[in-house]
Design a protein around this motif. Structure first.
Motif, short mmCIF file in Angstrom:
data_model
loop_
_atom_site.label_atom_id
_atom_site.label_comp_id
_atom_site.label_asym_id
_atom_site.label_seq_id
_atom_site.Cartn_x
_atom_site.Cartn_y
_atom_site.Cartn_z
N GLU A 176 43.05 32.65 54.69
CA GLU A 176 44.47 32.89 54.94
C GLU A 176 45.11 31.57 55.55
O GLU A 176 46.06 31.12 55.17
CB GLU A 176 44.34 34.02 56.28
N SER A 177 44.36 30.82 56.32
CA SER A 177 44.83 29.40 56.65
C SER A 177 45.04 28.59 55.68
O SER A 177 45.96 27.72 55.67
CB SER A 177 43.81 28.93 57.89
N ALA A 178 43.97 28.56 54.72
CA ALA A 178 44.11 27.52 53.53
C ALA A 178 45.49 28.18 52.89
O ALA A 178 46.34 26.98 52.48
CB ALA A 178 42.95 27.65 52.53
N LEU A 179 45.86 29.21 52.38
CA LEU A 179 46.98 29.53 51.75
C LEU A 179 48.08 29.16 52.47
O LEU A 179 49.25 28.75 51.86
CB LEU A 179 46.73 31.02 51.24
N ALA A 180 48.14 29.36 53.72
CA ALA A 180 49.40 29.22 54.76
C ALA A 180 49.66 27.66 54.72
O ALA A 180 50.69 27.28 54.64
CB ALA A 180 49.00 29.63 55.94
N LEU A 182 44.93 35.55 43.27
CA LEU A 182 43.50 35.44 43.63
C LEU A 182 42.98 36.69 44.47
O LEU A 182 43.95 37.27 45.25
CB LEU A 182 42.94 34.33 44.39
N PRO A 183 41.87 37.16 44.48
CA PRO A 183 41.48 38.47 45.18
C PRO A 183 41.52 38.07 46.71
O PRO A 183 41.52 37.04 47.09
CB PRO A 183 40.14 38.78 44.69
N THR A 184 41.84 39.28 47.44
CA THR A 184 41.96 38.82 48.83
C THR A 184 40.74 38.14 49.41
O THR A 184 40.87 37.40 50.58
CB THR A 184 42.23 40.13 49.75
N ASP A 185 39.69 38.51 48.93
CA ASP A 185 38.47 37.88 49.41
C ASP A 185 37.79 36.33 48.89
O ASP A 185 36.71 35.98 49.04
CB ASP A 185 37.12 38.97 49.05
N ALA A 186 38.75 36.09 48.26
CA ALA A 186 38.39 34.76 47.59
C ALA A 186 38.28 33.83 48.40
O ALA A 186 38.82 33.57 49.67
CB ALA A 186 39.72 34.17 46.67
#
Length: 347
Positions: A76-80, A113-117
């Protein structure tokens, strides 16, 4: 076989930095600016380290850099962080939409990407998407160039303005492939002299016949009274084309286009596609740069010390009536019909 010009690959990637060839000093000096964050990549774009179409390659590499820096963080932090970087890169220079589109393409792959990536998968996806955008961009430029070369007769003398980057390089290659050879006249392009340093240099590097003129000579060269000989076509890139056929390009394009129209010289503007998010000219932000930039050239003040104010709109807007064809990767369109580029997408 034509030589590959230095500017064809002006962005490199290292593990901890994006290396960007400094076009502000090239070819007098070959220097690479190391950008170690998305903030520094955006600054390089904004500060003209890379110009014209170079920012698309820098932005794609910048997103990969940010992705690599997120290893160990939560997904989550990476995508943000990547979303923030994309916004920062897109905002660096507002008129050309290519960075916006490259960022959207890379972020689109990441959003799928899947949410657990994990972050490793995020890095791999960002890297593959950036590489795909690089090749996609070059393939579209090659297609555009083939359509453009078909419009110009062998032996033609072509006037160009500013630096067309990959479009110009592929145009020269496409002409060579079909046995055509052109003579080029390049404007110097004040105040950064992209035409004198980048366009003229690259054309000479590729073995082309090129003559340099000052910006103020464009109309005179286009006129039938020019001692240089007749100009057969005005050819430039476009930083953006609105769906109603207005062409946004380096300031000075409008004057050359109006003169070409007056003297019945065709004007061809190159761009991959019109921007579907800009239905009309008023939808595009024309970048205003610091007026102080026109008071100096290459770090040397050229204006009187008594002059303290300059004006520098980085781009101008050429109305459709002064444009003969807008050449895209899907063919050449009359400006009034350029929106038809997207007809297949809407079917």
């Amino acid at each position: 076989m034509l030589p590959d010009p230095v500017l064809d690959r002006s962005v490199r990637f290292e593990d901890d930095a994006v290396l960007i060839l400094d076009r502000r000093v090239f070819p007098h000096r070959v220097e690479w600016v190391a950008a170690r964050s998305d903030v520094e990549v955006a600054a390089a774009i904004r500060d003209m380290v890379t110009q014209s179409l170079g920012p698309c390659f820098a932005a794609a590499a910048g997103l990969v850099l940010v992705a690599r820096q997120q290893v160990g963080a939560s997904p989550e932090s990476a995508l943000a962080a990547l979303r923030t970087a994309g916004q920062r890169l897109t905002a660096a220079r507002p008129t050309n939409n290519i960075v916006r589109d490259v960022v959207a393409a890379v972020m689109g792959e990441l959003s799928a990407l899947p949410t657990d990536a994990g972050t490793g998968e995020i890095v791999e996806t960002a890297s593959l998407a950036a590489a795909a955008q690089d090749e996609y961009y070059r393939a579209r430029s090659r297609a555009l160039a083939r359509h453009a070369v078909a419009l110009v007769d062998d032996g033609a003398r072509i006037l160009t303005h500013c630096w067309m980057d990959t479009y110009l390089i592929e145009f020269v290659r496409a002409a060579d492939q079909v046995g055509k050879r052109f003579r080029y006249v390049a404007t110097e392009t004040r105040p950064y002299l992209q035409g004198a340093r980048l366009t003229a240099h690259t054309l000479a590097e590729m073995g082309q016949d090129v003559t340099l003129i000052t910006d103020g000579m464009a109309a005179a060269v286009l006129s039938p009274f020019s001692a240089l000989g007749s100009i057969d076509a005005l050819v430039t890139a476009a930083d953006r084309v609105s769906m109603d056929g207005h062409v946004f390009n380096k300031v000075g394009t409008l004057g050359a286009a109006v003169a070409a129209h007056a003297f019945e010289v065709p004007y061809y503007a190159f761009i991959h596609a019109p921007d579907p998010q800009a239905l009309k000219a008023a939808d595009v932000v024309v970048e205003e740069r610091d007026g102080a930039e026109v008071l100096s050239t290459q770090g040397i003040r050229t204006a009187s010390p008594l002059v303290t104010r300059g004006h520098y709109p980085a781009f101008d807007v050429t109305p459709p009536r002064f444009v003969t064809r807008i050449v895209t990767d899907r063919g050449a369109f009359e400006p009034a019909r350029v929106a038809e580029y997207w007809d297949g997408e809407r079917a």
